[in-house]
Design a protein around this motif. Sequence first.
Motif, short mmCIF file in Angstrom:
data_model
loop_
_atom_site.label_atom_id
_atom_site.label_comp_id
_atom_site.label_asym_id
_atom_site.label_seq_id
_atom_site.Cartn_x
_atom_site.Cartn_y
_atom_site.Cartn_z
N ALA A 17 -7.62 -49.76 -27.52
CA ALA A 17 -7.80 -50.60 -28.71
C ALA A 17 -8.87 -50.02 -29.62
CB ALA A 17 -8.17 -52.02 -28.28
N SER A 18 -9.95 -49.50 -29.03
CA SER A 18 -11.01 -48.88 -29.82
C SER A 18 -10.47 -47.68 -30.59
CB SER A 18 -12.15 -48.45 -28.90
OG SER A 18 -13.09 -47.65 -29.58
N TYR A 19 -9.64 -46.88 -29.94
CA TYR A 19 -9.03 -45.72 -30.58
C TYR A 19 -8.13 -46.15 -31.74
CZ TYR A 19 -5.85 -41.69 -31.05
OH TYR A 19 -5.07 -40.66 -31.54
N LEU A 20 -7.41 -47.25 -31.56
CA LEU A 20 -6.46 -47.72 -32.58
C LEU A 20 -7.14 -48.52 -33.69
CD1 LEU A 20 -3.54 -48.85 -30.24
CD2 LEU A 20 -3.68 -46.74 -31.57
N GLY A 21 -8.38 -48.95 -33.45
CA GLY A 21 -9.07 -49.75 -34.45
C GLY A 21 -8.62 -51.20 -34.46
N ILE A 22 -8.24 -51.72 -33.29
CA ILE A 22 -7.78 -53.11 -33.18
C ILE A 22 -8.49 -53.76 -31.98
CG2 ILE A 22 -5.54 -52.66 -34.25
CD1 ILE A 22 -4.32 -52.52 -31.47
N THR A 23 -8.25 -55.04 -31.78
CA THR A 23 -8.83 -55.72 -30.63
C THR A 23 -7.92 -55.56 -29.42
OG1 THR A 23 -7.70 -57.82 -31.09
CG2 THR A 23 -9.85 -57.45 -32.16
N PRO A 24 -8.47 -55.67 -28.20
CA PRO A 24 -7.62 -55.61 -27.00
C PRO A 24 -6.54 -56.68 -26.99
CG PRO A 24 -9.93 -55.34 -26.41
CD PRO A 24 -9.91 -55.72 -27.85
N GLU A 25 -6.87 -57.86 -27.57
CA GLU A 25 -5.88 -58.95 -27.62
C GLU A 25 -4.70 -58.57 -28.51
OE1 GLU A 25 -9.68 -60.26 -26.26
OE2 GLU A 25 -9.14 -59.30 -28.17
N PHE A 26 -4.99 -57.95 -29.65
CA PHE A 26 -3.91 -57.53 -30.54
C PHE A 26 -3.09 -56.40 -29.92
CE2 PHE A 26 -2.33 -55.40 -34.52
CZ PHE A 26 -1.43 -56.41 -34.86
N LEU A 27 -3.76 -55.55 -29.14
CA LEU A 27 -3.04 -54.49 -28.45
C LEU A 27 -2.03 -55.08 -27.47
CD1 LEU A 27 -2.51 -51.55 -27.63
CD2 LEU A 27 -4.49 -51.70 -26.10
N SER A 28 -2.39 -56.14 -26.78
CA SER A 28 -1.47 -56.79 -25.86
C SER A 28 -0.23 -57.29 -26.60
CB SER A 28 -2.15 -57.97 -25.14
OG SER A 28 -3.20 -57.51 -24.32
N LEU A 29 -0.43 -57.85 -27.78
CA LEU A 29 0.70 -58.32 -28.59
C LEU A 29 1.57 -57.14 -29.05
CD1 LEU A 29 -1.04 -61.03 -30.81
CD2 LEU A 29 0.52 -61.41 -28.89
N LEU A 30 0.90 -56.06 -29.43
CA LEU A 30 1.63 -54.86 -29.87
C LEU A 30 2.51 -54.31 -28.75
CD1 LEU A 30 -0.65 -52.48 -31.99
CD2 LEU A 30 1.52 -53.49 -32.63
N ARG A 31 1.96 -54.26 -27.56
CA ARG A 31 2.71 -53.75 -26.42
C ARG A 31 3.98 -54.57 -26.20
NH1 ARG A 31 -2.17 -52.50 -22.05
NH2 ARG A 31 -2.37 -50.27 -22.53
N LYS A 32 3.83 -55.89 -26.28
CA LYS A 32 4.99 -56.76 -26.09
C LYS A 32 6.02 -56.54 -27.20
CE LYS A 32 2.39 -60.42 -23.76
NZ LYS A 32 1.89 -61.83 -23.84
N THR A 33 5.55 -56.36 -28.43
CA THR A 33 6.45 -56.14 -29.55
C THR A 33 7.22 -54.84 -29.40
OG1 THR A 33 5.02 -57.37 -31.06
CG2 THR A 33 6.58 -55.84 -32.06
#
Length: 203
Positions: free
Chosen positions: A172-188
């Motif tokens: 998430a740090s590498y992508l510039g997002i929060t870990p929570e948003f990364l979880s949503l991205l993964r699901k998407t």
Amino acid sequence: MYEPILNNFAKDITLNDDERAHLLERLELKEYKKKDKILLAGTIAKELNFVVEGCLRIYHVDETGKEHSVSFFPEGWWATDLESFYSKTPSFYAIDALEDSKIIALGHNKIEELYDLSPKFERFFRILTQKGYIIYQRRMTSALFRSAETRYRNFQNLFPSLENRISKKLIASYLGITPEFLSLLRKTVRSKRMVKSSGQNLG
């Protein structure tokens, strides 16, 4: 242990027996434990580090203490702060080991010796620097102009072996997002892949 780095050189140059021997004489094998520091911010990067086993990370800590992951270096990658290494100025970044790692280090003075021994080595490191610059430029372009989903897909393509090896927080740090948003991205992304796969199977 040195075969991986010799194979890496072979991608861009062909070494004769003498050149190969000169290179091997100047390589230094190092081992790091997880969380060990390879480069401290504010110090000069004196080595190029080829990753044989494990994974390194380059990052910056801002004035609030927040870490910003710039890139990762799994097996087969070269790691350093290029600006610090070539200009001999204090590094803006730090590098540490994300896993127990085996590294082959090549010091700045050793590289200069190789340049004097054969122009092939200068060619190799020029190509290496060019590749590093291209990756960095693409990274900056992605950070500025690409959606979070596109950045995540680019991460998966660039580092196909890493997603299950490093923490969600670091990705998430590498992508510039929060870990929570990364979880949503993964699901998407998983959902889209399932739909696409289902459509192909129906076809």
